[in-house]
Structure formats: C-alpha cells, structure tokens
Write an enzyme that holds these catalytic residues in place. Structure first.
Site, PDB file in Angstrom:
ATOM      1  N   CYS A 112       0.854  -1.177   0.000  1.00 55.73           N
ATOM      2  CA  CYS A 112       0.000   0.000   0.000  1.00 55.73           C
ATOM      3  C   CYS A 112       0.896   1.235   0.000  1.00 55.73           C
ATOM      4  CB  CYS A 112      -0.874  -0.036   1.249  1.00 55.73           C
ATOM      5  SG  CYS A 112      -1.562   1.577   1.660  1.00 55.73           S
ATOM      6  N   ASN A 146      11.306   0.570  -8.046  1.00 56.04           N
ATOM      7  CA  ASN A 146      11.288   0.117  -9.439  1.00 56.04           C
ATOM      8  C   ASN A 146       9.927   0.414 -10.033  1.00 56.04           C
ATOM      9  OD1 ASN A 146      12.887  -1.379 -11.516  1.00 56.04           O
ATOM     10  ND2 ASN A 146      11.028  -2.601 -11.573  1.00 56.04           N
ATOM     11  N   GLU A 147       9.918   1.106 -11.125  1.00 58.79           N
ATOM     12  CA  GLU A 147       8.670   1.361 -11.866  1.00 58.79           C
ATOM     13  C   GLU A 147       7.503   1.644 -10.915  1.00 58.79           C
ATOM     14  OE1 GLU A 147       8.051  -1.887 -14.595  1.00 58.79           O
ATOM     15  OE2 GLU A 147       9.355  -0.967 -16.076  1.00 58.79           O
ATOM     16  N   CYS A 157      -7.455   0.767   0.809  1.00 60.45           N
ATOM     17  CA  CYS A 157      -7.587   0.309   2.197  1.00 60.45           C
ATOM     18  C   CYS A 157      -7.916   1.498   3.108  1.00 60.45           C
ATOM     19  CB  CYS A 157      -6.314  -0.393   2.647  1.00 60.45           C
ATOM     20  SG  CYS A 157      -4.935   0.734   2.958  1.00 60.45           S
ATOM     21  N   GLU A 303      15.794   0.216 -19.460  1.00 63.14           N
ATOM     22  CA  GLU A 303      15.377  -1.156 -19.756  1.00 63.14           C
ATOM     23  C   GLU A 303      14.727  -1.206 -21.124  1.00 63.14           C
ATOM     24  OE1 GLU A 303      12.697  -3.190 -17.152  1.00 63.14           O
ATOM     25  OE2 GLU A 303      13.620  -2.351 -15.370  1.00 63.14           O
ATOM     26  N   TRP A 311       5.378 -10.871 -20.959  1.00 64.43           N
ATOM     27  CA  TRP A 311       4.169 -10.448 -20.253  1.00 64.43           C
ATOM     28  C   TRP A 311       3.012 -10.059 -21.179  1.00 64.43           C
ATOM     29  CZ3 TRP A 311       4.085  -5.477 -21.958  1.00 64.43           C
ATOM     30  CH2 TRP A 311       5.305  -4.822 -22.126  1.00 64.43           C
ATOM     31  N   HIS A 354      11.398 -14.444 -20.864  1.00 66.02           N
ATOM     32  CA  HIS A 354      11.757 -13.102 -21.348  1.00 66.02           C
ATOM     33  C   HIS A 354      13.136 -13.195 -21.993  1.00 66.02           C
ATOM     34  CE1 HIS A 354      12.450  -8.762 -21.230  1.00 66.02           C
ATOM     35  NE2 HIS A 354      11.244  -8.577 -20.728  1.00 66.02           N
TER      36      HIS A 354
HETATM   37  C1  GLA Z   1       9.859  -4.088 -16.144  1.00 63.69           C
HETATM   38  C2  GLA Z   1      10.565  -4.333 -14.825  1.00 63.69           C
HETATM   39  C3  GLA Z   1      11.595  -5.407 -14.899  1.00 63.69           C
HETATM   40  C4  GLA Z   1      11.135  -6.586 -15.729  1.00 63.69           C
HETATM   41  C5  GLA Z   1      10.733  -6.085 -17.090  1.00 63.69           C
HETATM   42  C6  GLA Z   1      10.317  -7.192 -18.037  1.00 63.69           C
HETATM   43  O1  GLA Z   1      10.444  -3.140 -16.904  1.00 63.69           O
HETATM   44  O2  GLA Z   1      11.159  -3.170 -14.312  1.00 63.69           O
HETATM   45  O3  GLA Z   1      11.886  -5.830 -13.581  1.00 63.69           O
HETATM   46  O4  GLA Z   1      10.056  -7.202 -15.095  1.00 63.69           O
HETATM   47  O5  GLA Z   1       9.646  -5.207 -16.953  1.00 63.69           O
HETATM   48  O6  GLA Z   1       9.947  -6.701 -19.287  1.00 63.69           O
END
Ligand code: GLA
Length: 669
Positions: A112, A146-147, A157, A303, A311, A354
């Site tokens: 959360c 990350n992202e 919640c 990336e 995915w 991947h």
């Molecule tokens: C995102 C994530 C990574 C990985 C890639 C796969 O960008 O930051 O950790 O999961 O996707 O495409």
C-alpha cells in the site's frame, strides 16, 4: 563513464546465481561492451532476511567484482518488493482493490503506497545502503524502488482512505471549500466533514468526476511521497550520486512532471511491441517525453528487451536489426545509452521466457551477437553523449487533463481519450520530420514556432492566458477537439467550450457530436477530403476563418477546421479527431514556416552547439537513399556528400557543423 559516455548494459541479478558464475558474467559483459548494470532491484528479502538484520556480504562481493571488471553500478534501493517477514508481521501493508479485495503476497510490488510501516522500513533500508555504498567508486546511480505504479497504482484500504482525507484537508482547508470544488450539491453529496469522504471504492453508479480527479492526483502523490522519502535520505547521505527511478514511458497513473522534478536523471523502460508495425512511432513519442521530462537534458533508456518480453499474451521476438535500430532511436532522441532487462537468462521465476542479453543457449546466439555488435558500436560513438536536441514544436501534456478526460465515467464518448487525441497529431508531426518536445500547460512556450494541444478538456484560465500571450507574440497554436470544457476543479466553463480559448480561437461549440463506434465523418479542406473518427462538433466560427467544413451528414456545411490570425501569430481549432492529422498539420506547418521532411526516414539532430550529429533511421524493409548533410557517418566512417544509402533497418549518424568540418580538414585545434 556515464554521463560522459554512453551507457550500455542491463539489469543484473547475480543473487540468483552461484558465485562461480559471476566471473564468467563479468568477462562476457566486457566482451559485449557492458559498462553499467542495475543490481539489487528485488533483493530486499536477501539483504534484510529478518527485521533489522542485514546481510550485505554478497552485495559487497558483487559490487567489488564488478568494479574490478571496470563495470559501473546503478544500485537499486531494493524497496520494490517488501520482504515476506514484513508482510507477515503487518498484513495491512497488502494493497486493497476498489472492490475491497486485499491482494496476497507472492508476486512483487505488493504494498500500500500510504502504509507508514512500509515506508519506515523502506527508508531504514535505504539509509543502510546509502551509508554502506554511497562512496563506493562503482556506484554511478541510485535506482529508487522500481517502476512506481507498476502493478499497484492505487490502494483503497482504510489507511489509504485516511491518507486521502489528510491530502484533501491540506488541499482545501475546509469541508466547505471542498464541497464547492467538488460540486457536491449534485446528487446530494454535501459532506459535513472531511472524515466522511470515502476513497472512491466501487459505487452504485458513476462517481463525482471531481472526486475521481482528486483521487487520481492523490494516488500519484502517495507514490511521489515514497519517492521523496527515499531521495531525501540519499541526498542527505550521498549528495554526489545522482538519483533516478525508472519510468514506464507515457504512463497514465503518475504525473511524471512532478516525479521528474525529484530526479537527477530521467530513465525509461521501453517495451515497444515487435508485433505492432507502428511501435516505433509510439516509441519516438515516449522518448521525446522522457527528454522533455528531464528538461531536455540527456536521459537514459534503462530497460528494453533484447528480443521478446514474457508479459504480453503473445510475445513476438524482435527481428534481426530491430533491437539495434530501437536502441539508436532512443539515443537519437536524447538517451545517453541503451540498457536492457536483463543480462543473463534466469533459471526460475516469472520471467523465464523473457529474452536476455546473454540467452540460455549461450554466446553463439543471434541475440548475443547483436548485443555485442551494438556494445562495440556504442563504445565508438561516445562523443554524442551529453549533446542536446532542439525542437521547433511542442505538444502540451497535462496529467490533470488526462485524468479528467479519461477517469470521468459519464462522458459523451468513452472513445474520446487522451491517447486517442494525441496519436494522430504526434504521428503526423513525426511523419513530417518535425522534432517535438512535450511541455506543461504553464511552461514558457516562446521558443517554439508551433504548439499543439491535441486535447485540453481541462483547461485552467491562467494557462489559457499564457497561450493567448504566446499567440499574441507571434506563435502558432493548434488546439484539438473537446478543449476548454472544464476548469481545474472539473467544473464546466461558463459559456461553454472552448471556454477561456473562445476569443483566441474565435469559435463556439454549440454541441459535442461524438460519432458511433466505427462511424466516420468527412471534412472538406480546400477541395480535399479529410476523415474524422470518434469525435465531431457542432461548431460556430464566430470570429475565425473557416479552413475546412463538414461535408455530408448532419453537420454538413458547418465549420470543422478554423484559423484566427493575431498579427503574426495564429490560433487554429480542429473540432474533430482526424484519422490522419497530416492534412491539418501540413497547413499549420506551412503557416508557421516549418519545412516538413517527409521522406520516411526518421531524422533527429543532437548537438553540442558546435558539432551536430544527425541521426538517420530507416524503419522500412527496403534500402533508401536519404538526403544528408556533408559529413562523416560515425558508425561506418563513410563520408556523406549530400546523400547516404540506408539499408533496411539501417542507421547513420552524420557528424557535421563547424567543428566537424574543421576536423575533416585536419585543423581542429
Ligand atoms: C519491467 C521491470 C523489470 C522486468 C521487465 C520485463 O520493466 O522493471 O523488472 O520485469 O519489466 O519486461
């Protein structure tokens, strides 16, 4: 090393491998030209296996080994997945959906955003990492979390609801001000206290649009608070190491303008779909946005996939040459490097299928060969690092507008969305060879010859005043349909659309006229027919020249495309969504003196002010003889004398300009 050179590398997960593999990794990385790797992104449960007990031994060895191999580190703060012990001890950290379902542990990023327990533990971990590694010479960049917003963009919640109420109290001060701003007299929602306001969980019918808009603002800010909590520790302990968090291209849920303001360098994760023939157009758009978010400084492609991702429902690989071409496309548009997810093919986990820089099948593979070629090439073109891009045109992007348009559940057409409005305009300008920056609605527009607002459904009066001043000073503004409808609170502008732009554009919208799904409308522009999809309007040109008119159908003969001159400046209004905005953009470009270069080659110029580098990218399947300045191609060394042959999926980087000319004469002192 970066930012003085181009970065090349990727995510590296040595914690998933026995240590005897690390040395092989380093020597293969060196062979491939890798100079930067991202480590530790999901390593919290390994670094802190139980509350307050840290084990840095493996990370010490990894960082030292990389450093000894001459490879720099983008060190993650490892806060992207809370460890199981934290979730087990505090199950309330697990996020809740709008339907009230609490999401279970077992994937990643399951927290959360408003949880103070999650934040406190994350910040403690960041401090440990900063104290330990902040001065390590291998550490080039902090990679925060990350992202943000991947998987969890909002949480419903009770803790989040309380946080939302605090956020509202700070924004509005009193419940009376909030009631006014939200127009709660509609449908009987007048609140007696801010404590009565719910998170917009599932409701019996459409939610109040102002409530939804503030929920979107709040949810973005809740994650921004986490970013700020981490950056403040890092700035305190390691002020000399730049910080980033990896963005997800043009992402709906987070106001990246506000996120980017916290960062030293903007980084992006870009996954164009190889099965989509238009993917390179959207990639160009995303890269222009990244450059713009970073105030036009170089950014970094942190990336991308070497070939297929894992995915999508169907994961099509990148054909030979596409990975290289896509990497150069990012660099052409301002990235100071190209990195990948991930270095070595994993043996387990959700990303088994991947693609990776080093495939499971080893070094004798197509992908590893292509990776090594690219790494070698980039090492030889370091001189482009740090150079900048100047754009003639700008597109206005306002997350408040995006949210107001897309989140409201009671709109004239669910098809009229921000991306749908943006796409034809960006693509038309791309095809015309125009370089584009993205700007905020309140940015200074003076340096641009053309500014496009593909849609500004939500428009604040103060911003409209700035656009008026821009046109009055000689600028050209193109405004797309369904603009100037509501103000910053999502209340209708009195007098109807285009609200505060009515005088500037010289038009009035009598009625929105959305088209049925798959229907179209025709517009006559000086004898040629343009096609509208999704959206048209019953428009009156009160005080503007009619450049195009609807032809046929109910709107037959009504104005569709208008222009109002203001001295040297002009303000254009296109009241429909063009299938192809090329014809409209051609007229507007001609009016503002931008000369299109529509030969199918993507061209972008980077420059240090003296030497310029013109990137030429051929996304097609046939060779093209492309016009090019006199200069040398950095990749092949070939000298261009006005023309260059680009093979299918080929790239050239022509160095030209005063310093380049002097260098070829041999008198560059
Ligand atoms: C995102 C994530 C990574 C990985 C890639 C796969 O960008 O930051 O950790 O999961 O996707 O495409």
């Amino acid at each position: 090393m970066w930012p003085d050179s181009l970065a090349f590398g990727g995510d590296y997960n040595p914690d998933q491998w026995p240590e005897d593999v690390w040395n092989e990794d380093i020597s293969l990385m060196r062979a491939a030209g890798v100079n930067l790797v991202t480590i530790g992104v999901f390593a919290w449960s390994i670094i802190e296996p139980e509350a307050g007990r840290y084990d840095f031994s493996w990370l010490d060895r990894v960082i030292d080994t990389l450093h000894a191999g001459g490879i720099g580190v983008d060190l993650a703060t490892a806060t992207a997945t809370p460890p199981p012990w934290l979730i087990a001890g505090h199950p309330e950290i697990k996020p809740v959906t709008a339907d009230g379902v609490r999401l279970e542990f077992g994937s990643r990023q399951g927290y959360c955003p408003s949880s103070p327990i999650f934040r406190d533990h994350a910040v403690a971990l960041v401090r440990e990492l900063a104290d330990r590694y902040g001065t390590h010479p291998a550490v080039r960049l902090w990679h925060i979390s990350n992202e943000y917003g991947d998987h969890i963009t909002e949480c419903f919640c009770d803790v989040s609801q309380e946080h939302f109420r605090r956020w509202l109290a700070e924004r509005y001060g009193t419940v009376g001000a909030l009631n006014d701003a939200w127009g709660t007299r509609h449908w009987g929602q007048v609140y007696g206290s801010i404590d009565q306001i719910p998170a917009p969980r599932r409701m019996p019918g459409p939610a109040n649009p102002s409530h939804l808009l503030d929920w979107r603002r709040f949810s973005s800010d809740a994650l921004l608070e986490l970013l700020r909590a981490e950056t403040s520790v890092l700035r305190d302990v390691t002020p000399n190491v730049p910080v980033t968090t990896n963005f997800m291209s043009m992402f709906y849920s987070l106001d990246y303008w506000r996120f980017a303001a916290e960062l030293d360098v903007v980084t992006d994760d870009a996954y164009p779909d190889p099965a989509d023939p238009h993917a390179h157009l959207d990639a160009a758009r995303n890269y222009d946005l990244m450059r713009s978010l970073g105030r036009r400084k170089p950014w970094l492609l942190l990336e991308q996939a070497p070939s297929a991702v894992s995915w999508r429902p169907i994961n099509v690989p990148k054909r030979p040459g596409i990975m290289r071409l896509g990497s150069y496309q990012a660099i052409a548009r301002g990235s100071d490097g190209a990195l990948f997810f991930q270095w070595r093919a994993p043996r387990f986990g959700s990303e088994l299928h991947h693609s990776t820089m080093l495939p499971a099948a080893g070094t004798e593979t197509r992908i590893f060969r292509e990776i090594t070629v690219l790494g070698t090439e980039l090492a030889a073109i370091d001189e482009v690092a740090g150079t900048r891009i100047t754009a003639d045109a700008a597109i206005i992007l306002d997350w408040d507008n995006w949210w107001a348009l897309d989140a409201d559940e009671s709109m004239p057409s669910v098809l009229m969305r921000w991306r749908a409005a943006l796409q034809p305009f960006y693509r038309a300008l791309y095809h015309a060879g125009v370089t584009i920056d993205f700007v905020r609605p309140d940015d200074d527009l003076a340096e641009y010859r053309l500014v496009v607002a593909p849609n500004s459904y939500l428009l604040r009066e103060a911003d409209a005043n700035r656009w008026n001043a821009y046109v009055a000073a000689g600028g050209t503004l193109l405004v797309g349909p369904f603009s100037g409808v509501v103000n910053g609170d999502a209340h209708a502008h009195c007098g109807g659309a285009p609200g505060p732009l009515a005088d500037l554009l010289g038009v009035r919208v009598d009625e929105a006229w959305p088209l049925a799904e798959n229907a179209s409308a025709a517009i006559d522009i000086a004898g040629s027919v343009d096609t509208a999809t999704i959206w048209t309007e019953w428009l009156r040109a009160a005080d503007a020249d009619v450049v195009g008119a609807y032809t046929g159908g109910v709107l037959d003969g009504l104005p569709a495309l208008t222009r109002k001159k203001h001295g040297a400046g002009s303000a254009w209004y296109v009241s429909y969504l063009p299938v192809d905005a090329g014809p409209v953009c051609d007229l507007v470009l001609a009016a503002c003196g931008i000369v299109p270069a529509p030969d199918g080659i993507e061209r972008v110029e980077r420059s240090d002010g003296t030497t310029s580098y013109l990137f030429l990218l051929n996304h097609g399947d046939t060779a093209v003889d492309a016009a090019a300045p006199v200069g040398e191609d950095l990749i092949t060394g070939a000298v261009s004398a006005g023309q260059l042959r680009l093979p299918p999926r080929g790239v050239a980087i022509v160095r030209h300009g005063a310093a380049a000319a002097a260098a070829t004469r041999g008198d560059n002192r």
